[in-house]
Write a protein that holds these residues in place. Structure first.
Motif, PDB file in Angstrom:
ATOM      1  N   LEU A 383       0.826  -1.214   0.000  1.00 23.36           N
ATOM      2  CA  LEU A 383       0.000   0.000   0.000  1.00 23.36           C
ATOM      3  C   LEU A 383       0.858   1.262   0.000  1.00 23.36           C
ATOM      4  O   LEU A 383       0.520   2.254  -0.654  1.00 23.36           O
ATOM      5  CB  LEU A 383      -0.932  -0.014   1.209  1.00 23.36           C
ATOM      6  N   ARG A 384       1.977   1.247   0.743  1.00 22.00           N
ATOM      7  CA  ARG A 384       2.860   2.422   0.727  1.00 22.00           C
ATOM      8  C   ARG A 384       3.462   2.634  -0.656  1.00 22.00           C
ATOM      9  O   ARG A 384       3.590   3.775  -1.117  1.00 22.00           O
ATOM     10  CB  ARG A 384       3.963   2.247   1.772  1.00 22.00           C
ATOM     11  N   LEU A 390       0.094   6.850  -6.213  1.00 20.00           N
ATOM     12  CA  LEU A 390      -1.286   7.358  -6.219  1.00 20.00           C
ATOM     13  C   LEU A 390      -1.572   8.054  -4.888  1.00 20.00           C
ATOM     14  O   LEU A 390      -2.315   7.537  -4.038  1.00 20.00           O
ATOM     15  CB  LEU A 390      -2.281   6.202  -6.439  1.00 20.00           C
ATOM     16  N   PRO A 391      -0.999   9.215  -4.643  1.00 24.34           N
ATOM     17  CA  PRO A 391      -1.209   9.876  -3.347  1.00 24.34           C
ATOM     18  C   PRO A 391      -2.612  10.454  -3.184  1.00 24.34           C
ATOM     19  O   PRO A 391      -2.986  10.813  -2.070  1.00 24.34           O
ATOM     20  CB  PRO A 391      -0.160  10.994  -3.345  1.00 24.34           C
ATOM     21  N   LYS A 392      -3.404  10.521  -4.244  1.00 17.59           N
ATOM     22  CA  LYS A 392      -4.752  11.092  -4.173  1.00 17.59           C
ATOM     23  C   LYS A 392      -5.837  10.022  -4.061  1.00 17.59           C
ATOM     24  O   LYS A 392      -7.025  10.339  -4.177  1.00 17.59           O
ATOM     25  CB  LYS A 392      -5.032  11.931  -5.416  1.00 17.59           C
ATOM     26  N   SER A 393      -5.463   8.774  -3.847  1.00 18.35           N
ATOM     27  CA  SER A 393      -6.442   7.693  -3.794  1.00 18.35           C
ATOM     28  C   SER A 393      -6.989   7.547  -2.371  1.00 18.35           C
ATOM     29  O   SER A 393      -6.256   7.157  -1.447  1.00 18.35           O
ATOM     30  CB  SER A 393      -5.818   6.377  -4.261  1.00 18.35           C
ATOM     31  N   VAL A 394      -8.274   7.841  -2.203  1.00 23.28           N
ATOM     32  CA  VAL A 394      -8.901   7.722  -0.889  1.00 23.28           C
ATOM     33  C   VAL A 394      -9.012   6.254  -0.476  1.00 23.28           C
ATOM     34  O   VAL A 394      -8.845   5.901   0.690  1.00 23.28           O
ATOM     35  CB  VAL A 394     -10.292   8.386  -0.912  1.00 23.28           C
ATOM     36  N   VAL A 395      -9.274   5.373  -1.438  1.00 24.26           N
ATOM     37  CA  VAL A 395      -9.437   3.954  -1.146  1.00 24.26           C
ATOM     38  C   VAL A 395      -8.157   3.368  -0.557  1.00 24.26           C
ATOM     39  O   VAL A 395      -8.183   2.630   0.444  1.00 24.26           O
ATOM     40  CB  VAL A 395      -9.858   3.197  -2.417  1.00 24.26           C
ATOM     41  N   LEU A 396      -7.029   3.712  -1.149  1.00 22.02           N
ATOM     42  CA  LEU A 396      -5.757   3.168  -0.660  1.00 22.02           C
ATOM     43  C   LEU A 396      -5.420   3.705   0.724  1.00 22.02           C
ATOM     44  O   LEU A 396      -4.939   2.963   1.587  1.00 22.02           O
ATOM     45  CB  LEU A 396      -4.646   3.499  -1.649  1.00 22.02           C
TER      46      LEU A 396
END
Length: 933
Positions: A383-384, A390-396
């Protein structure tokens, strides 16, 4: 004259066009010398024609010689154009914020006007539809009685019905001649009929009987090959089921069944037993192969082919197909996900790594790669790595936070996520819930509010935060929220705000929900709207959904605007009575009588609640205050009932005398006579009723009381005279006519006189269902069933009482055979639509047929239609006494106490009987159940 030029040499007149008179209009030609001169223009032609027409006095012709017609009004102007298809001045204009606001305002106005007219429009349409159906009945309705009467026709009558046909002499002779003609039958038909009954037991190599072809399957020849194949298939399926059963028994999991796993195992069993056709699989495979060959860049074709191979039990081939697809379509998420699904263990991880390498911006692939890892650290590492790309992914971010076991680590991750995605409300709210101090939570919510000025959820979360810490600033927060959202044109609708308030109640934020109602309930409504009605409907809807705190807030808002609304106070008190505490009910009623001191009903309800709780002195104090505010007859009668129920007879008698002097209304006199009869003082009762009739000769209840006094003393002539005088003084009093008819039938023993009384009553009061019902019952009790049916048929005519529920109920239960009750009930429900007496009768029909669940359903419907009908409650209670549980009876009794029914034919007779004024609901119910037939 000699100097004048000849005609051809003269100059042409002005605007002269050669050949115009014969239809030519100056056409041009082309020759070797170049083009001819250009002809006159259309304007020149019109001018010339107008000049010539003026000289001749004729109407102006067109350019082509036709007289111009006056242009007709064109109705297809811009008014009728599609407003969405704008053309002209504003076609290229920009659609800005002001235009959006104007459109919303116009849309709100249209919705409001439609809502205001909706109730009247629906009522008018319903009335017009009913009038049309009454004037134009269907053929089915006109002949419904005749069709129903066919059920009583005997078999002998059916057989005696003549056959329909043409019995004229000419046609009869022609038919007889046709019967006398004979035709020769071919030998092939005779031979076929002979061979059709033969049975051949020999079987040839092709699986067919001798002498038959493969196409000859007429049902007379047995196909042993098909029978054998079917038997083998059945045996195979049974064996597979037995094998599955033994496996479950050995594994010890036979007692616990997983529905999804069970269905999956069934599908695998079908495949193993070769219930599919291998030819179909080959055919579909060839089609899919053609698809991927035609378009190798089409991943759905590869996925379909791989799943076909998986279905056919070829997983290796399915993996090869998806590997080829991924190599040809490296940027397809679906292809990589399907390939990962088909593989297991290390191979799936390798494929997942390759997929995220080709598609580093795919959230779905990173999520799937995380799911393949088994330990928490590996999941976090994946995930890191994904969040670096993808720093803008809320799901991650949410998945990474969920994997964090330490609250401090989760707080740090959420802080970083909020800094990366400032527009994510979900992340900000999650961070506000886990921060250490309230000030930090406020800071997080303020940051989120600045980043999302058009979202109401942040404001609601801020208000809930203040409510949790016990702050008094919640009301100000919601007020600021409404102002801010209105400035941003982001206000929710009234219904959406109510939903948010009810959600707050579900989650325990009662104060926030109340503040939402107070600040937003009137949003979008004008002064001329029926706001009070809308608010009452909102409160009823919240109560039906079980949101009682929000309903209380709505009632409080209504009473803040209309503090003297009697209906609002009554609704609020009823809410507390049904769903609140006794102290809250007393508090509401105390405020109600202070706000509306002239409302006798509120004073009486307050006194009754005090009395039912055992506080008799408190009830007296309430009634004393009521006397000071409004010494009306209702207060007097309630005080008299209170003293009579507590055994203070002399004090009640003194109050009655005082009431006759100060508020001597007809109700007070009626109560005085009833009180005297209750205590066996007929002489005083007769004297009081005589005095009352001098004051109120048009009050039919007084005439009925006088006649009943005589009737109780067996003075039939005097009772008859009292009833007769009452019917002359009050010809519209239906109970007087009914009581007089029962007197003639019962004590006088004259059915003829009773019938005459009811006939005169129907003549004076046409279209009254109770008079028709009493007439039918009179004939039925006299044993004249035919006359009763005749009267019932007349009563149920459309011109009389076609929609009367009691009449239909009487017919269903007493005048029709048992087999006709159910179809007649269906017809009655369609005609009457809703009536408690009819619904109770339908429930009794199902009860008689032992269909108890349907009987309960219809009893519940009857109670919902009219909870004030005591007869319905009595039948329901009698049913539950035989077939109901203790919990159900306790629930129905609680509802009965809340309803406090006062009407109903048998219920009113028992409740208003002499000496029964103080009976409670339970005792009245017991007596009515005993009296039911």
């Amino acid at each position: 004259m000699a100097s004048r030029k000849d005609f051809l040499s003269q100059q042409a007149p002005e605007n002269y066009v050669a050949g115009l008179g014969r239809g030519a209009t100056g056409f041009t030609t082309r020759s070797d010398l170049g083009p001819a001169r250009e002809g006159p223009s259309e304007d020149q032609i019109k001018e010339a024609l107008a000049k010539r027409a003026a000289q001749l006095g004729a109407p102006t012709p067109s350019a082509y010689g036709a007289v111009e017609k006056k242009e007709e009004d064109n109705d297809d102007d811009e008014r009728f154009q599609d407003p969405e298809n704008e053309v002209g001045l504003f076609a290229t204009g920009a659609y800005d914020r002001d235009d959006d606001e104007a459109d919303r305002i116009y849309q709100d106005i249209d919705e409001r006007m439609d809502r205001r007219r909706k109730a009247r429009r629906e009522a008018r349409e319903k009335q017009e539809r009913e009038e049309y159906e009454a004037k134009n009945p269907k053929i089915q309705q006109q002949f419904a009685d005749l069709k129903r009467s066919l059920g009583s026709v005997t078999d002998e009558q059916w057989q005696n019905i003549p056959e329909v046909g043409d019995l004229t002499g000419k046609n009869r002779r022609a038919k007889q001649n046709l019967r006398q003609r004979f035709y020769a039958v071919p030998d092939s038909v005779i031979a076929g009929a002979r061979n059709s009954t033969e049975f051949d037991t020999s079987v040839n190599d092709g699986g067919q009987t001798n002498g038959s072809s493969a196409d000859n399957v007429d049902g007379t020849m047995t196909n042993f090959a098909d029978i054998g194949a079917a038997r083998d298939k059945v045996l195979q399926v049974n064996l597979d089921k037995a094998a599955m059963g033994s496996a479950d028994a050995n594994s010890g999991s036979a007692s616990t069944i997983d529905p999804k796993g069970y269905l999956t195992s069934l599908s695998k069993t079908e495949l193993k037993s070769q219930n599919y056709d291998i030819g179909d699989v080959k055919r579909v495979e060839s089609l899919l192969q053609s698809v991927i060959k035609t378009n190798s860049r089409h991943p759905p074709g590869y996925i379909a082919l791989a799943r076909l191979h998986e279905l056919a039990g070829k997983p290796v081939k399915a993996r090869d197909v998806m590997a080829q697809c991924c190599s040809l379509n490296p940027h397809s998420e679906d292809a990589w996900l399907e390939s990962i699904r088909l593989n297991e263990g290390h191979n799936a991880k390798v494929i997942a790594a390759a997929s995220v390498k080709e598609n580093p911006q795919s959230t779905r692939l990173w999520t799937r790669a995380t799911e393949l890892e088994t330990d928490q650290q590996s999941k976090k590492r994946v995930l890191r790595r994904a969040l670096d790309l993808l720093p803008k992914s809320v799901v991650l971010w949410k998945q990474l936070v969920q994997l964090s076991a330490d609250e401090g680590e989760a707080r740090l991750l959420l802080s970083k996520a909020c800094s990366e995605i400032p527009a994510s409300i979900e992340l900000h709210l999650a961070l506000a819930r886990i921060v250490e101090t309230v000030d930090e939570a406020r800071k997080v919510l303020n940051t989120c509010r600045r980043a999302n000025p058009k979202n109401a959820e942040v404001w609601i979360a801020a208000s809930r935060l203040e409510e949790q810490v016990g702050s008094k600033n919640t009301a100000n927060i919601m007020k600021r929220a409404v102002q801010s959202l209105a400035n941003e044109n982001a206000m929710l609708k009234r219904e959406e705000w109510i939903e948010q308030a009810e959600k707050c109640e579900d989650e325990g934020a009662i104060l926030t929900g109340q503040n939402i109602i107070r600040e937003t309930l009137s949003y979008g409504l004008d002064e001329d709207d029926d706001r009070k009605k809308l608010f009452m409907e909102d409160a009823h809807a919240s109560i039906s959904r079980g949101k009682y705190e929000i309903a209380r807030a709505i009632y409080a808002y209504i009473l803040r605007i209309w503090p003297t609304s009697k209906s609002a106070w009554e609704a609020s008190a009823n809410l507390e009575k049904v769903h609140g505490r006794k102290e809250d009910l007393w508090n509401v009623l105390e405020k109600a009588v202070e706000a509306v001191p002239q409302a006798d009903d509120l004073w009486i309800q307050y006194a009754n609640e005090k009395y039912q709780s055992g506080d008799v002195d408190g009830a007296r104090i309430v009634l004393g205050k009521a006397f000071n505010q409004s010494p009306s007859e209702n207060i007097y009668l309630e005080a008299i009932n209170l003293e009579a129920r507590n055994g203070q007879i002399e004090q009640a008698r003194d109050l009655l005398a005082q009431a006759r002097q100060e508020a001597g209304t007809d109700r007070v006199w009626i109560k005085s006579v009833a009180f005297a009869r209750t205590h066996d003082d007929n002489a005083t009762a007769l004297d009081l009723v005589t005095q009352a009739l001098h004051l109120y000769p048009a009050q039919w209840k007084l005439w009925a009381q006088k006649a009943q006094i005589y009737s109780s003393q067996r003075l039939v002539p005097q009772a008859r005279e009292a009833y007769a005088t009452g019917t002359r003084a009050c010809p519209k009093a239906i109970p007087l006519w009914v009581l007089l008819a029962r007197l003639e039938e019962g004590q006088a023993g004259s059915v003829v006189k009773a019938r005459s009384v009811l006939d005169r009553a129907r003549a004076a009061n046409p279209k009254h269902e109770r008079l028709w019902l009493e007439s039918v019952r009179l004939e039925r009790r006299a044993g004249n069933l035919a006359a009763a049916k005749n009267l019932m048929a007349r009563a149920l005519q459309p011109s009389e009482c076609h929609r009367s529920g009691p009449l239909w109920a009487e017919r269903i239960w007493h005048l029709e055979p048992r087999t006709q009750r159910k179809p007649l009930s269906l017809e009655a429900v369609k005609v009457v639509e809703s009536d408690p007496t009819l619904f109770t009768t339908v429930a009794r029909v199902f009860w008689a047929e032992r269909k108890l669940e349907k009987a309960v359903t219809w009893f519940e419907k009857a109670v919902l239609v009219d909870s004030d009908d005591g007869d319905t409650w009595a039948w329901y209670w009698k049913f539950l006494g035989m077939h109901g549980s203790e919990e159900k009876r306790a629930d129905v009794m609680e509802k009965l106490r809340l309803a406090e029914p006062r009407h109903g034919e048998r219920w009113a007779e028992v409740r208003k009987g002499v000496g029964r004024e103080g009976w409670g609901v339970e005792r009245v119910l017991e007596e009515v159940v005993k009296a039911l037939e």
